[in-house]
Motif scaffolding. Structure first.
Motif, short mmCIF file in Angstrom:
data_model
loop_
_atom_site.label_atom_id
_atom_site.label_comp_id
_atom_site.label_asym_id
_atom_site.label_seq_id
_atom_site.Cartn_x
_atom_site.Cartn_y
_atom_site.Cartn_z
N ASN A 1 0.99 -1.26 -0.20
CA ASN A 1 0.05 -0.02 -0.12
C ASN A 1 0.68 1.28 0.09
N PHE A 2 0.99 1.73 -1.05
CA PHE A 2 1.69 3.01 -1.34
C PHE A 2 1.21 4.29 -0.61
N ILE A 3 -0.09 4.50 -0.94
CA ILE A 3 -0.73 5.41 -0.85
C ILE A 3 -2.01 5.09 -0.19
N GLU A 4 -2.33 5.24 1.05
CA GLU A 4 -3.41 4.84 1.55
C GLU A 4 -4.74 5.91 1.56
N SER A 5 -4.06 7.11 1.65
CA SER A 5 -5.21 8.37 1.66
C SER A 5 -6.03 8.57 0.60
N LYS A 6 -7.21 8.56 0.70
CA LYS A 6 -8.07 8.97 -0.29
C LYS A 6 -7.85 10.50 -0.93
N THR A 7 -7.59 11.19 0.08
CA THR A 7 -7.15 12.50 -0.27
C THR A 7 -5.89 12.80 -1.07
N VAL A 8 -4.81 11.84 -0.77
CA VAL A 8 -3.81 12.01 -1.78
C VAL A 8 -3.97 11.25 -3.07
N ASN A 9 -4.57 10.23 -3.16
CA ASN A 9 -5.12 9.87 -4.47
C ASN A 9 -5.93 10.65 -5.32
#
Length: 150
Positions: free
Chosen positions: A40-48
């Motif tokens: 999981n590199f990016i778990e944040s929905k905001t960052v995605n």
């Protein structure tokens, strides 16, 4: 010249998909693969959202890319979510292998040709290999919530 570099990037990225699938079929037989299946590199929905993954998802769903991997599709109620997750993992890791493969080429081209060539190839690589892997990771997280509730 940049259009030529862009074409190289597309060619290297398409080639890397095949390289990724071949190398992944070897890697899947190892113990290490199980750890890779939970990346999981990016778990944040905001960052995605910030990096534009939502738009990439739209492109995949609404263009010819939707025909590329038909195994990652819920056909009916009898479809096994665990099987779909396994196919997502295969696609994700194949793209990550392809990403690394093209990243090495981009670095070598930056040195042997010029930095613009390497950067252009890397930009195409990010769009054609890294974003699909990040999309698979997001989809796997969503699917994991359904699998737990099954």
């Amino acid at each position: 010249m940049t259009i030529e570099y862009f074409a190289f990037g597309i060619a290297y990225s398409f080639t890397s998909w095949i390289f990724g699938m071949v190398f992944n079929s070897i890697l899947v037989k190892t113990e290490f693969y199980n750890r890779l299946s939970h990346l999981n590199f990016i778990e944040s929905k905001t960052v995605n959202k910030y990096i534009g993954l939502f738009y990439f998802k739209w492109v995949v769903k609404n263009t010819f890319f939707k025909f590329f991997n038909q195994k990652i599709k819920i056909q009916n109620k009898n479809t096994s979510l665990a099987d779909i997750r396994r196919e997502m993992t295969i696609a994700e890791i194949s793209h990550l292998i392809g990403f690394i493969f093209v990243a090495v080429i981009a670095v070598l081209k930056s040195i042997s040709v010029n930095p613009v060539c390497g950067a252009t190839i890397m930009l195409v690589n990010i769009i054609m290999n890294l974003y699909p892997a990040l999309l698979q990771q997001e989809n796997k997280r969503r699917l994991d919530k359904l699998i737990v509730n099954e």
